[in-house]
Design an enzyme around this catalytic site. Structure first.
Site, mmCIF file in Angstrom:
data_model
loop_
_atom_site.group_PDB
_atom_site.id
_atom_site.type_symbol
_atom_site.label_atom_id
_atom_site.label_comp_id
_atom_site.label_asym_id
_atom_site.label_seq_id
_atom_site.Cartn_x
_atom_site.Cartn_y
_atom_site.Cartn_z
ATOM 1 N N CYS A 117 33.428 44.275 44.700
ATOM 2 C CA CYS A 117 33.070 45.367 45.598
ATOM 3 C C CYS A 117 34.320 46.190 45.909
ATOM 4 O O CYS A 117 35.443 45.718 45.797
ATOM 5 C CB CYS A 117 32.384 44.849 46.856
ATOM 6 S SG CYS A 117 33.250 43.540 47.729
ATOM 7 N N SER A 150 35.824 40.626 46.529
ATOM 8 C CA SER A 150 36.293 41.908 47.033
ATOM 9 C C SER A 150 37.454 42.408 46.187
ATOM 10 O O SER A 150 38.142 41.623 45.534
ATOM 11 C CB SER A 150 36.749 41.781 48.485
ATOM 12 O OG SER A 150 37.945 41.041 48.559
ATOM 13 N N ASP A 151 37.651 43.716 46.214
ATOM 14 C CA ASP A 151 38.897 44.254 45.710
ATOM 15 C C ASP A 151 39.965 43.717 46.656
ATOM 16 O O ASP A 151 39.664 43.225 47.747
ATOM 17 C CB ASP A 151 38.860 45.781 45.703
ATOM 18 C CG ASP A 151 39.765 46.390 44.638
ATOM 19 O OD1 ASP A 151 40.726 45.711 44.219
ATOM 20 O OD2 ASP A 151 39.517 47.537 44.239
ATOM 21 N N TRP A 152 41.203 43.770 46.285
ATOM 22 C CA TRP A 152 42.247 42.968 46.934
ATOM 23 C C TRP A 152 42.283 43.053 48.461
ATOM 24 O O TRP A 152 42.380 42.046 49.126
ATOM 25 C CB TRP A 152 43.609 43.302 46.334
ATOM 26 C CG TRP A 152 43.583 43.067 44.859
ATOM 27 C CD1 TRP A 152 43.879 43.965 43.877
ATOM 28 C CD2 TRP A 152 43.189 41.863 44.189
ATOM 29 N NE1 TRP A 152 43.684 43.401 42.636
ATOM 30 C CE2 TRP A 152 43.266 42.118 42.799
ATOM 31 C CE3 TRP A 152 42.755 40.610 44.604
ATOM 32 C CZ2 TRP A 152 42.947 41.148 41.848
ATOM 33 C CZ3 TRP A 152 42.440 39.659 43.651
ATOM 34 C CH2 TRP A 152 42.548 39.935 42.297
ATOM 35 N N TRP A 153 42.200 44.204 49.031
ATOM 36 C CA TRP A 153 42.275 44.316 50.498
ATOM 37 C C TRP A 153 41.018 44.983 51.052
ATOM 38 O O TRP A 153 41.039 45.613 52.094
ATOM 39 C CB TRP A 153 43.523 45.108 50.911
ATOM 40 C CG TRP A 153 44.760 44.505 50.344
ATOM 41 C CD1 TRP A 153 45.540 45.038 49.341
ATOM 42 C CD2 TRP A 153 45.339 43.255 50.668
ATOM 43 N NE1 TRP A 153 46.567 44.178 49.036
ATOM 44 C CE2 TRP A 153 46.481 43.067 49.840
ATOM 45 C CE3 TRP A 153 45.015 42.235 51.576
ATOM 46 C CZ2 TRP A 153 47.278 41.941 49.898
ATOM 47 C CZ3 TRP A 153 45.825 41.119 51.624
ATOM 48 C CH2 TRP A 153 46.937 40.992 50.803
#
Length: 161
Positions: A117, A150-153
């Site tokens: 996401c 998730s994408d990293w952050w």
């Protein structure tokens, strides 16, 4: 040429497996709408959801035939880099199904293992906690059976809004 993309996927899967990797964070199948987007080079779809659908399916099948899982990205409406962590992509259902969902749906139909996401909000709700997008569309309507990361952050909460 889907056959060429699948052959590339097989070669990529072999290379990753040969290095001991279990998965690849790809393909990126977003349909880009901003021509100067900084990551457009990553996207298989370009500006064409039909082309993106054909390429996503072939890529996933090729890579995963080598025992390496694919994570399609970036779910969903991740069409710009500017303010990507704060902007909200407002997209109606008709446009979503005609333009943005087809490459993702093709990857799901090909058996993609995971979905990443994105940072952006979708109609005001962060993509990674968007119940409509993750459960109702991706899992229920498209039939996605894999995992979501998730994408990293991009995680802002650990429950769906």
């Amino acid at each position: 040429n889907p056959d060429a993309v699948q052959a590339f996927g097989v070669a990529l899967g072999k290379e990753f497996a040969g290095k001991g990797a279990n998965g690849i964070l790809g393909p990126s199948v977003d349909v880009y709408r901003v021509a100067r987007g900084g990551r457009n080079f990553e996207f298989l779809s370009g500006e064409d959801p039909y082309l993106g659908s054909k390429m996503a399916k072939a890529y996933v099948q090729g890579v995963q035939s080598q025992g390496v899982f694919c994570v399609m990205k970036h779910w969903i409406f991740n069409s710009q880099e500017t303010n990507r962590e704060t902007e909200s992509s407002v997209v109606d259902d008709k446009t979503a199904w005609e333009l943005y969902y087809p490459p993702f749906e093709a990857a799901v139909q090909a058996g993609v293992s995971g979905a990443m996401c994105s940072y952006n909000r979708v109609n005001g709700v962060y993509s990674c906690e968007n119940n409509k997008q993750l459960n109702q569309i991706l899992k229920q309507r498209m039939g996605f059976k894999g995992f979501v990361q998730s994408d990293w952050w991009a995680t802002h909460a650990t429950s769906l809004g």
